[in-house]
Design a protein around this motif. Sequence first.
Motif, PDB file in Angstrom:
ATOM      1  N   ASP A 283       3.553   6.974  -6.151  1.00  0.00           N
ATOM      2  CA  ASP A 283       2.665   8.066  -6.554  1.00  0.00           C
ATOM      3  C   ASP A 283       3.173   9.416  -6.076  1.00  0.00           C
ATOM      4  O   ASP A 283       2.526  10.430  -6.304  1.00  0.00           O
TER       5      ASP A 283
ATOM      6  N   ARG B  97       4.144  13.113 -10.930  1.00  0.00           N
ATOM      7  CA  ARG B  97       3.815  11.685 -10.930  1.00  0.00           C
ATOM      8  C   ARG B  97       5.068  10.830 -10.890  1.00  0.00           C
ATOM      9  O   ARG B  97       5.115   9.810 -10.254  1.00  0.00           O
TER      10      ARG B  97
ATOM     11  N   ALA C 274      -6.047  16.204  -1.121  1.00  0.00           N
ATOM     12  CA  ALA C 274      -4.632  16.449  -0.883  1.00  0.00           C
ATOM     13  C   ALA C 274      -3.775  15.898  -2.007  1.00  0.00           C
ATOM     14  O   ALA C 274      -2.680  16.374  -2.255  1.00  0.00           O
ATOM     15  N   ALA C 275      -4.309  14.880  -2.690  1.00  0.00           N
ATOM     16  CA  ALA C 275      -3.516  14.222  -3.713  1.00  0.00           C
ATOM     17  C   ALA C 275      -3.413  15.069  -4.987  1.00  0.00           C
ATOM     18  O   ALA C 275      -2.603  14.796  -5.855  1.00  0.00           O
TER      19      ALA C 275
ATOM     20  N   ALA D 243      -8.185  11.342   1.364  1.00  0.00           N
ATOM     21  CA  ALA D 243      -6.889  11.643   0.768  1.00  0.00           C
ATOM     22  C   ALA D 243      -7.037  12.363  -0.564  1.00  0.00           C
ATOM     23  O   ALA D 243      -6.107  12.991  -1.026  1.00  0.00           O
TER      24      ALA D 243
ATOM     25  N   MET E 153     -12.776  -2.598   9.195  1.00  0.00           N
ATOM     26  CA  MET E 153     -12.208  -3.033   7.938  1.00  0.00           C
ATOM     27  C   MET E 153     -13.162  -2.848   6.777  1.00  0.00           C
ATOM     28  O   MET E 153     -12.762  -2.498   5.675  1.00  0.00           O
TER      29      MET E 153
ATOM     30  N   PRO F 129      -7.984  -9.865   5.668  1.00  0.00           N
ATOM     31  CA  PRO F 129      -8.873  -9.606   4.530  1.00  0.00           C
ATOM     32  C   PRO F 129      -9.823 -10.775   4.322  1.00  0.00           C
ATOM     33  O   PRO F 129      -9.385 -11.926   4.240  1.00  0.00           O
ATOM     34  N   GLN F 130     -11.104 -10.446   4.259  1.00  0.00           N
ATOM     35  CA  GLN F 130     -12.127 -11.480   4.192  1.00  0.00           C
ATOM     36  C   GLN F 130     -11.953 -12.352   2.941  1.00  0.00           C
ATOM     37  O   GLN F 130     -12.208 -13.539   2.958  1.00  0.00           O
ATOM     38  N   GLU F 131     -11.487 -11.716   1.835  1.00  0.00           N
ATOM     39  CA  GLU F 131     -11.423 -12.481   0.582  1.00  0.00           C
ATOM     40  C   GLU F 131     -10.411 -13.623   0.657  1.00  0.00           C
ATOM     41  O   GLU F 131     -10.523 -14.601  -0.064  1.00  0.00           O
TER      42      GLU F 131
ATOM     43  N   ARG G 127       1.533  12.221   4.079  1.00  0.00           N
ATOM     44  CA  ARG G 127       0.378  11.757   3.303  1.00  0.00           C
ATOM     45  C   ARG G 127       0.099  10.284   3.560  1.00  0.00           C
ATOM     46  O   ARG G 127      -1.046   9.868   3.692  1.00  0.00           O
TER      47      ARG G 127
ATOM     48  N   LYS H 119      -9.892  -8.441  12.576  1.00  0.00           N
ATOM     49  CA  LYS H 119     -10.555  -7.601  11.596  1.00  0.00           C
ATOM     50  C   LYS H 119      -9.609  -7.159  10.497  1.00  0.00           C
ATOM     51  O   LYS H 119     -10.023  -6.645   9.474  1.00  0.00           O
ATOM     52  N   GLN H 120      -8.324  -7.311  10.752  1.00  0.00           N
ATOM     53  CA  GLN H 120      -7.358  -6.927   9.725  1.00  0.00           C
ATOM     54  C   GLN H 120      -7.171  -8.021   8.681  1.00  0.00           C
ATOM     55  O   GLN H 120      -6.507  -7.810   7.680  1.00  0.00           O
TER      56      GLN H 120
ATOM     57  N   MET I 126      -0.825  -9.777  -2.675  1.00  0.00           N
ATOM     58  CA  MET I 126      -1.954 -10.221  -1.882  1.00  0.00           C
ATOM     59  C   MET I 126      -3.161  -9.329  -2.092  1.00  0.00           C
ATOM     60  O   MET I 126      -4.293  -9.757  -2.116  1.00  0.00           O
TER      61      MET I 126
ATOM     62  N   SER J 261      -7.541  -1.756  -4.813  1.00  0.00           N
ATOM     63  CA  SER J 261      -7.944  -1.395  -3.461  1.00  0.00           C
ATOM     64  C   SER J 261      -7.273  -0.101  -3.022  1.00  0.00           C
ATOM     65  O   SER J 261      -7.753   0.605  -2.157  1.00  0.00           O
ATOM     66  N   LEU J 262      -6.144   0.188  -3.633  1.00  0.00           N
ATOM     67  CA  LEU J 262      -5.417   1.385  -3.238  1.00  0.00           C
ATOM     68  C   LEU J 262      -6.219   2.646  -3.493  1.00  0.00           C
ATOM     69  O   LEU J 262      -6.195   3.579  -2.733  1.00  0.00           O
TER      70      LEU J 262
ATOM     71  N   LEU K 156       0.827  -1.200   0.000  1.00  0.00           N
ATOM     72  CA  LEU K 156       0.000   0.000   0.000  1.00  0.00           C
ATOM     73  C   LEU K 156       0.859   1.246   0.000  1.00  0.00           C
ATOM     74  O   LEU K 156       0.719   2.121  -0.831  1.00  0.00           O
TER      75      LEU K 156
ATOM     76  N   SER L  82      -3.465   9.411   4.961  1.00  0.00           N
ATOM     77  CA  SER L  82      -4.497   8.853   4.086  1.00  0.00           C
ATOM     78  C   SER L  82      -4.424   7.343   3.941  1.00  0.00           C
ATOM     79  O   SER L  82      -5.359   6.746   3.456  1.00  0.00           O
TER      80      SER L  82
ATOM     81  N   GLY M 177     -12.321  -3.432  -1.204  1.00  0.00           N
ATOM     82  CA  GLY M 177     -12.411  -2.861  -2.532  1.00  0.00           C
ATOM     83  C   GLY M 177     -13.814  -2.748  -3.061  1.00  0.00           C
ATOM     84  O   GLY M 177     -14.597  -3.601  -3.112  1.00  0.00           O
TER      85      GLY M 177
ATOM     86  N   GLY N 111     -11.994   0.028   3.123  1.00  0.00           N
ATOM     87  CA  GLY N 111     -11.807  -0.125   1.702  1.00  0.00           C
ATOM     88  C   GLY N 111     -10.855  -1.215   1.269  1.00  0.00           C
ATOM     89  O   GLY N 111     -10.568  -1.365   0.105  1.00  0.00           O
ATOM     90  N   LEU N 112     -10.346  -1.990   2.202  1.00  0.00           N
ATOM     91  CA  LEU N 112      -9.427  -3.033   1.801  1.00  0.00           C
ATOM     92  C   LEU N 112     -10.140  -4.074   0.950  1.00  0.00           C
ATOM     93  O   LEU N 112      -9.555  -4.716   0.102  1.00  0.00           O
TER      94      LEU N 112
ATOM     95  N   SER O  36      -9.257   3.188  -3.324  1.00  0.00           N
ATOM     96  CA  SER O  36     -10.293   3.492  -2.348  1.00  0.00           C
ATOM     97  C   SER O  36      -9.724   3.557  -0.940  1.00  0.00           C
ATOM     98  O   SER O  36     -10.444   3.544   0.027  1.00  0.00           O
TER      99      SER O  36
END
Lengths: 436, 287, 335
Positions: B185, C25, C17-18, C14, B280, C214-216, B191, C211-212, C1, C6-7, B178, B195, B287, B284-285, C9
């Motif tokens: 970027d 870039r 600010a981005a 953010a 969680m 990832p469900q998938e 940041r 909770k960390q 993984m 996902s990034l 991430l 974020s 997606g 947004g993890l 969202s």
Amino acid sequence: MATSRDVGRRSLLKAAGGSLAALGVAGTAAACGGSGSGSGGTVTIRYAWWGAEDRAKRINKSIALFEKKHPKIKVKTDFQPYLDFWKKFNTQASGGNAPDVFQNAIGFLRKYDARNVLLDLTAQAKAGELRTEGFRAGLEKFGEVDGKLLGVPVGSNSMALVIDKKVHDKAGISPELGWTWDDYYKSLRRIRDTQKTAGNGGMHGIMYLYDPYLRQQGKAFFTEKGLGFTESDLVEWWEEGLAGVKSGLFADPKKVNQIKPKSPTADGLAAGEFTWDNFAVRYTAEGDSAYDLAPIPTSDGKKTGQYLGSLMLSGYKRTQHPKEVATFIDFMVHDPEVARIMGYDRGVPATTAQYEAYEPDKDKDPVLKKVNTSIAAYEDSLVEAKVLGPITPHPEGADVVEAAFLRINEEMALGKRSVKDAVKQFFTESKTALGG
Amino acid sequence: MSALAAAVRRRKTGGSLVWHFAALAVLAVVLYPAVWLIGGSFKPSDDVIGSLDLFPGDPITDNYTGLKEGIADVSIATFFGNSLYLAIGSVIGVLISSSLTAYAFARVRFAGRNIFFTLMIGTLLLPYHVLLIPQYVLFQKLGWINTYTPLLIGKYLAIDAFFVFLMVQFIRALPKELDEAARIDGCGHARIYLSIVLPLCRPALITSAIFTFINAWNDFLGPLLYLNEPQQYTVSLGLKMFVDQEGVANYGGMIAMSLVALLPVLAFFLIFQRFLIDGMATSGLKG
Amino acid sequence: MTSPSSLKSAGPAAAPAAAGPPDRRAPRPPGLRARRRRENLAGYLFMSPWLCGFLLLTAGPMAVSLYLAFTDFNLFDSPKWIGLDNFSEMFGDARWRKSVEVTLLYVVLGTPLKLAAALGVALLLAQKRRGQAFYRAAFYAPSLVGASVSVAIVWKAIFSDDGPVDRAQRGLFGVDVGGWIGDPDWVLYSLVVLTVWQFGAPMVIFLAGLKQVPQELYEAAEVDGAGPWRRFWNITLPILSPVMFFNVLLETIHSFQIFASAYIVGGGAGGNACGPADGSLVYTCYLYVQGFENSRMGLASAMAWMLLLAVGLVTAVLFWSQRRWVHYEGGVGSR
């Protein structure tokens, strides 16, 4: 030129600044509650004491009265339960920031004098800010150590045997002044055999009982510097205690522990226990039976070895306002109106003026009326019988010795140490505590 | 496909029964003492200790109604207000300061990091009793006695390594891709912290918030030493006003008060645990 | 993984600010030195709250206590340097040795049991079921009360003679202890039960850790036909391991420092501040007695630093063991 670096640094600084700003706000908001000497000639003194809400209400009322009579002095109070009080007091005094006036007891005078904490009130007494006459039963001498006036007694108390009246009546026992330890043990056996309960909640770990017992033999628990008894004295005393636990004369120490902080007598585990007479009100409030105060058994039919103990007010050596401290103590000790507010909360009032101002049989609270009347009768009987001896201020470290006495006796009673081993341990620890 | 779904569902109902049975069993054991406390709060004071009954034979409400008069001339609302002020102030401080520090330890490679990290863990190891007096003297020299500052300042300076370390562990469990992607970027640390790490660390932040609130609420020693006036006292100090060895103890009142004192903490927990669980899903993890 | 999508969202906050200049870039790779300097600066800035707190509030008092460990200090008179006397007195003191024994027993029993309870219940509660919010709150409730006088009263009631535990013990095992709290050989176990009962804190941390995950990953594994045990072993445990490490470390440290429950529940009024016949004389309780009740702050400081050394050693071993079982996603560096 705006690079990503700058953005990062700026927002970071903003975040850090935010946390500092929040801190500043918290600081100033809290600082509003600060105290200290006020303006316009008024002086603020801090007064700390141990106790619970009931005492707090009485003291608040007394202080309101004081501030009315002395508009130039403000008193701020602070209070905790006993153990927390001393934890806080020690921390504050260690930092040189103890309260100006505080509740104290006779056992701590030497300890805190040795550490330069206590204000010598002699000068204030000579200047007439603090009256040292008008005390009952020689109590004015209680606060004097090595010619210094380190505390002023507010009330007196004395060791007593609190008994469960119902159980004693059923067993046909009525203790009288001058009864002997033989009589007492006989009564314990009778209670065990006829009432199927222990006669006493356990007494061999109570320093303030062993002390009068030793005084009956012409000794004492403490001398000015150390212990006033030998190892063989203590072996005898604790062997007797252990035998009593085993034969059921005394309550099972395990069960006594389980109901703490309630007392074994109030809980019905035992038909009596030795304690300070001014604690008597607890039994009536916490227990279901009727309770009474009985005299301490004697060795020769006359001498109980008793003395009056005392709650005191002391000043802090580094106070900025010794005069106001003296004025306040004088008021708390002598003012008759204070006596009517406080009742026997601090023990039986120390001065005649206060003793006469509060009449226990006219107290509006029915429990206090009953209990305080019997406390007054008990202390009167002691004074009349002339059994009271003088008390000597305990040596430095006495409080540690007292705690060790209680603890090691319990270890023995619970079977964790033999009597011999316990006595040896006690003498070792005492030596350390009393400074060699 | 539908056969599989049915099988899954069947398995789920069976599992559900087992689940509820297990949860209820744990519940019974865990809540017995709590039920005892509730029962005790309706007993007269002299029946509270030494009585073996779970519930009072003749319930009374005096223990609760008595609280309306306050304790020792201080109203209950004062105690609660003071505690709330301290607890919320602490939560804000810990969240800001600990997350910043934790980010440094978990995601920034800087000289001396390992030494500082070791020092921080080291502060966890010393029993606090021996620090009481030096700290008291320090705060006294700064003139902060009898204010809330000594109780709050440490929270804004991440003094409790527990929370820093907790967040470090959570941040290190976050996928590294991430922030690597973010770095490509062109994002700087600020940041990435704001974020990416903060939103993804929500479970850790909520956890820290809950613990901080509870610790501040229950803290006894700090308020005992640093506050000198009953009007400034917190609930934990107020709770100690019911019993002293020299007076008549009001055990019933104390238990009632301790249950009432639980309510704000319980409320705080109930409100925030929802975020803990949803943490969680919204970050947004998935997606 | 994680899918790159996902990034995008990762955080709606953010987005504004981005919005920087588009030519940023692909920044020029800065020189290694400049980069290192920037990292250093960022590190110290981010760490500054803690560093200020450490330097201003912690380091001083810690140094003072270390100095006091070599002195005779009664809280009032100025400390007197006595070298290693405090340490030799400590090692020769039977009560000190007893306190070490009691503490070790407490740590060895209490920590694993509490963590097992916390993990078990957390796994139970991590499943989406009806009423799970209620259970979570209920299981956490005991941890809210800490070690107050009220808890002491309840504990005495539960573990007293003829109390529920005593009756169960007699009924199930035919053993009559006569209550745990008053018994020097049993009182410690009642404190172990107390700490296990308050498993809420590690439970919440485990839950947050779960909770960390990832469900998938679970869904993918389920599709692959992995059973619940394999899913736990291969997915849950690795991702949970940093949190697990945290819990193990902190619970161990806290167990070594246990004070309040021994003082309030095991102890009581009078001389036995740490339980009947020193039955729950845990290390910190003895330290407290020496420091505050016996006014021997020098000795207490020596005891504190001895504990720091011992726990520090345990901590070091745990940190060292990390590389074998703790799995860091974004780990930089060796720890």
